[in-house]
Design a protein around this motif. Structure first.
Motif, PDB file in Angstrom:
ATOM      1  N   LEU A  14      -3.507  -7.610   4.007  1.00 49.91           N
ATOM      2  CA  LEU A  14      -4.370  -6.804   4.859  1.00 49.91           C
ATOM      3  C   LEU A  14      -5.802  -6.998   4.387  1.00 49.91           C
ATOM      4  O   LEU A  14      -6.115  -6.764   3.216  1.00 49.91           O
ATOM      5  N   ALA A  40      -3.278  -9.300   8.487  1.00 50.56           N
ATOM      6  CA  ALA A  40      -3.786  -8.287   9.409  1.00 50.56           C
ATOM      7  C   ALA A  40      -5.207  -7.928   8.996  1.00 50.56           C
ATOM      8  O   ALA A  40      -5.605  -8.105   7.836  1.00 50.56           O
ATOM      9  N   ALA A  42      -8.585  -5.007   9.349  1.00 50.46           N
ATOM     10  CA  ALA A  42      -9.076  -3.666   9.677  1.00 50.46           C
ATOM     11  C   ALA A  42     -10.563  -3.620   9.351  1.00 50.46           C
ATOM     12  O   ALA A  42     -11.001  -4.228   8.372  1.00 50.46           O
ATOM     13  N   TYR A  51      -2.544   0.932   9.663  1.00 50.62           N
ATOM     14  CA  TYR A  51      -1.715  -0.248   9.433  1.00 50.62           C
ATOM     15  C   TYR A  51      -0.660   0.041   8.360  1.00 50.62           C
ATOM     16  O   TYR A  51       0.520  -0.296   8.521  1.00 50.62           O
ATOM     17  N   ASN A  55       3.333  -0.797   8.042  1.00 53.85           N
ATOM     18  CA  ASN A  55       3.523  -2.087   7.379  1.00 53.85           C
ATOM     19  C   ASN A  55       3.308  -1.956   5.885  1.00 53.85           C
ATOM     20  O   ASN A  55       2.587  -1.068   5.421  1.00 53.85           O
TER      21      ASN A  55
END
Length: 257
Positions: A14, A40, A42, A51, A55
């Motif tokens: 992330l 991912a 953000a 998230y 996840n």
């Protein structure tokens, strides 16, 4: 908090970063270091928490200064939640060393200053994700403050060597700029260098450098011109001394060939 289920064993990362340039840099470096990794993104701490509710990443790369819900708030929540405490978080920020110092005590949080070289970032990623092919650990060389250095950087000797090389290469410029600020009595610049080098000293376990910087800071607080110049001289001497030690212990001349 229960760990969210995952559909596969594919590593997940992330990236929490509002600057598109850095977000792209982190994404491309992750893909280069760990082919096939799921990434991912953000743009703030709030989106990152959303998230995490669904996840479970193997690594989080986190900026601190973001609009709205920032990285400090994100860490305050994540590192107090059962189950999320052990998620490795790589903080890469331009925040001051003083503001980031408390983060060093948080579990599984690794703190570095922007900008971070791609080669070093890649080594950090591989260290945190050992299944991605991290270099086997090698004990830190004798004659160096291994416990402090390893506590900050981790046990990967190749990573330690890369950080030592960066210190070694930056030392001449830092010495020159410190001496210039001393000649011109640029208090603001000297204060900034005290903050920067204090973080560096903590990273590599350089107690004598930290002591020099403490004395320099006190001289700056007193506006004692003679003491300031004397402590700058002591600090630059210690930077040279550390460079010699790092060159010897980590074979840095060989690393630069």
């Amino acid at each position: 908090m229960d760990r969210p289920s995952t559909a596969s064993d594919q590593p997940r990362a992330l990236v929490v970063e509002d600057d598109p340039l850095y977000a792209t840099f982190y994404r491309e470096t992750l893909l280069s270091a760990v082919p096939g990794i799921s990434i991912a993104s953000a743009e703030n701490g709030y989106d990152a928490l959303l998230y995490l509710a669904q996840n479970w990443p193997d690594l989080v790369i986190l900026d601190l200064h973001m609009p709205g819900f920032d990285g400090f708030e994100f860490l305050d929540i994540v590192k107090r939640k059962y189950g999320l405490v052990e998620v490795p978080i790589l903080v890469v920020s331009a925040a001051s060393h003083e503001s980031m110092r408390p983060l060093l005590n948080l579990p599984q949080v690794h703190v570095f200053t922007k900008p971070l070289r791609p080669a070093l970032l890649k080594k950090l990623i591989r260290q945190i994700l050992p299944e991605a092919g991290a270099t086997p650990s090698k004990p830190a060389p004798s004659g160096f403050d291994a416990p402090s250095f390893e506590a900050f950087v981790g046990p990967d000797w190749q990573l330690q060597r890369e950080i030592a090389r960066q210190f070694y290469e930056l030392a001449p410029d830092r010495i020159a700029r410190l001496e210039l600020a001393s000649r011109t009595l640029d208090h603001r610049d000297l204060q900034a260098w005290c903050q920067t080098l204090t973080g560096t000293a903590a990273m590599i376990g350089a107690d004598r450098l930290d002591e020099c910087l403490g004395r320099l800071q006190r001289a700056l607080d007193r506006r004692d011109i003679h003491a300031i110049r004397a402590e700058v001289a002591a600090t630059t001497d210690e930077l040279r001394h550390l460079s010699i030690i790092l060159d010897h212990e980590f074979d840095l001349d060989d690393a630069n060939r």
